[in-house]
Design an enzyme around this catalytic site. Structure first.
Site, PDB file in Angstrom:
ATOM      1  N   LYS A  12      20.284  29.548  57.541  1.00 16.30           N
ATOM      2  CA  LYS A  12      21.135  28.462  58.019  1.00 16.30           C
ATOM      3  C   LYS A  12      20.338  27.164  58.103  1.00 16.30           C
ATOM      4  O   LYS A  12      20.810  26.099  57.711  1.00 16.30           O
ATOM      5  CB  LYS A  12      21.705  28.828  59.394  1.00 16.30           C
ATOM      6  CG  LYS A  12      22.824  27.924  59.854  1.00 16.30           C
ATOM      7  CD  LYS A  12      23.268  28.261  61.258  1.00 16.30           C
ATOM      8  CE  LYS A  12      24.068  29.532  61.348  1.00 16.30           C
ATOM      9  NZ  LYS A  12      24.651  29.726  62.694  1.00 16.30           N
ATOM     10  N   ASP A  67      28.206  27.289  65.590  1.00 17.20           N
ATOM     11  CA  ASP A  67      28.596  28.682  65.588  1.00 17.20           C
ATOM     12  C   ASP A  67      29.664  28.818  64.524  1.00 17.20           C
ATOM     13  O   ASP A  67      30.443  27.890  64.290  1.00 17.20           O
ATOM     14  CB  ASP A  67      29.110  29.146  66.953  1.00 17.20           C
ATOM     15  CG  ASP A  67      29.095  30.667  67.065  1.00 17.20           C
ATOM     16  OD1 ASP A  67      28.146  31.300  66.554  1.00 17.20           O
ATOM     17  OD2 ASP A  67      30.028  31.226  67.659  1.00 17.20           O
ATOM     18  N   PHE A 147      24.198  33.849  52.399  1.00 13.96           N
ATOM     19  CA  PHE A 147      23.860  34.812  53.445  1.00 13.96           C
ATOM     20  C   PHE A 147      25.122  35.216  54.183  1.00 13.96           C
ATOM     21  O   PHE A 147      26.197  34.684  53.920  1.00 13.96           O
ATOM     22  CB  PHE A 147      22.808  34.238  54.406  1.00 13.96           C
ATOM     23  CG  PHE A 147      23.234  32.976  55.120  1.00 13.96           C
ATOM     24  CD1 PHE A 147      23.754  33.024  56.401  1.00 13.96           C
ATOM     25  CD2 PHE A 147      23.105  31.739  54.517  1.00 13.96           C
ATOM     26  CE1 PHE A 147      24.147  31.872  57.059  1.00 13.96           C
ATOM     27  CE2 PHE A 147      23.492  30.572  55.168  1.00 13.96           C
ATOM     28  CZ  PHE A 147      24.019  30.642  56.447  1.00 13.96           C
TER      29      PHE A 147
END
Length: 190
Positions: A12, A67, A147
């Site tokens: 990330k 998130d 991912f």
């Protein structure tokens, strides 16, 4: 400008840094934050806020947290806020994808959406940015890039999974890319 990005996920971090070339992202490790920041909110937005507030409260740093959740229509919005640990606390993407594929085996409705919420704490103010990407869960994994759930998610209007797209392609269409663009647009006005 530099900002702390409240994540321990190296994938990330790399993806977001590529989208923010004019901002130096400072890692949690660089500010000596070694603990796992709690994510106990029942909502995606709540988790992003919880993480960035932890950063501000305990480290007095401006920064942002995100998130992300995958919401699958046929599974009543699962895995949602539990996306990272859907198949258990080990947080293994492979296990999570396998569980989703297993649960969708007999389903014809494979509509899904990713949602990312970014919470930014800057100069004692908080700002929220959201990005959504609608798509479909395919029946088997495809692609080596990305991912998380990227190998099983095809965004609407495309025939490639996120895991088959270049980082640049994914950034233009993805939930995170859309939320980051809103963050960039905001930071450019500061």
């Amino acid at each position: 400008m530099q900002l702390v990005f409240a994540t321990n996920n190296p994938n990330k971090l790399q993806e977001v840094q590529a989208m923010l070339p004019n901002i130096k992202l400072v890692t949690l490790k660089e500010i000596n934050c070694t603990e796992d920041i709690p994510e106990t909110s029942p909502t995606i937005e709540g988790n992003a806020i919880q993480k960035v507030n932890y950063l501000t409260q305990y480290y007095s740093e401006d920064g942002f947290a995100d998130d992300t959740g995958l919401e699958i229509e046929a599974l009543n919005g699962e895995p949602g806020v539990f996306s990272a640990r859907y198949a258990g606390p080990q947080k293994k993407a492979e296990d999570n994808m396998n569980l989703v594929l297993e649960k969708l085996q007999s389903q014809t409705n494979r509509k899904a959406r990713f949602i990312t919420v970014i919470a930014l704490n800057l100069n004692r103010e908080q700002y929220i940015f959201e990005g959504v990407c609608n798509g479909t869960i395919i029946e088997e994994k495809r692609g080596e890039k990305g991912f998380g759930y990227d190998p099983i998610f095809v965004p609407d209007g495309y025939n490639k999974t996120f895991a088959e797209m270049t980082q640049e392609e994914k950034a233009t269409v993805s939930h995170r890319g859309k939320a980051i663009q809103k963050l960039i647009d905001f930071l450019n006005t500061q």
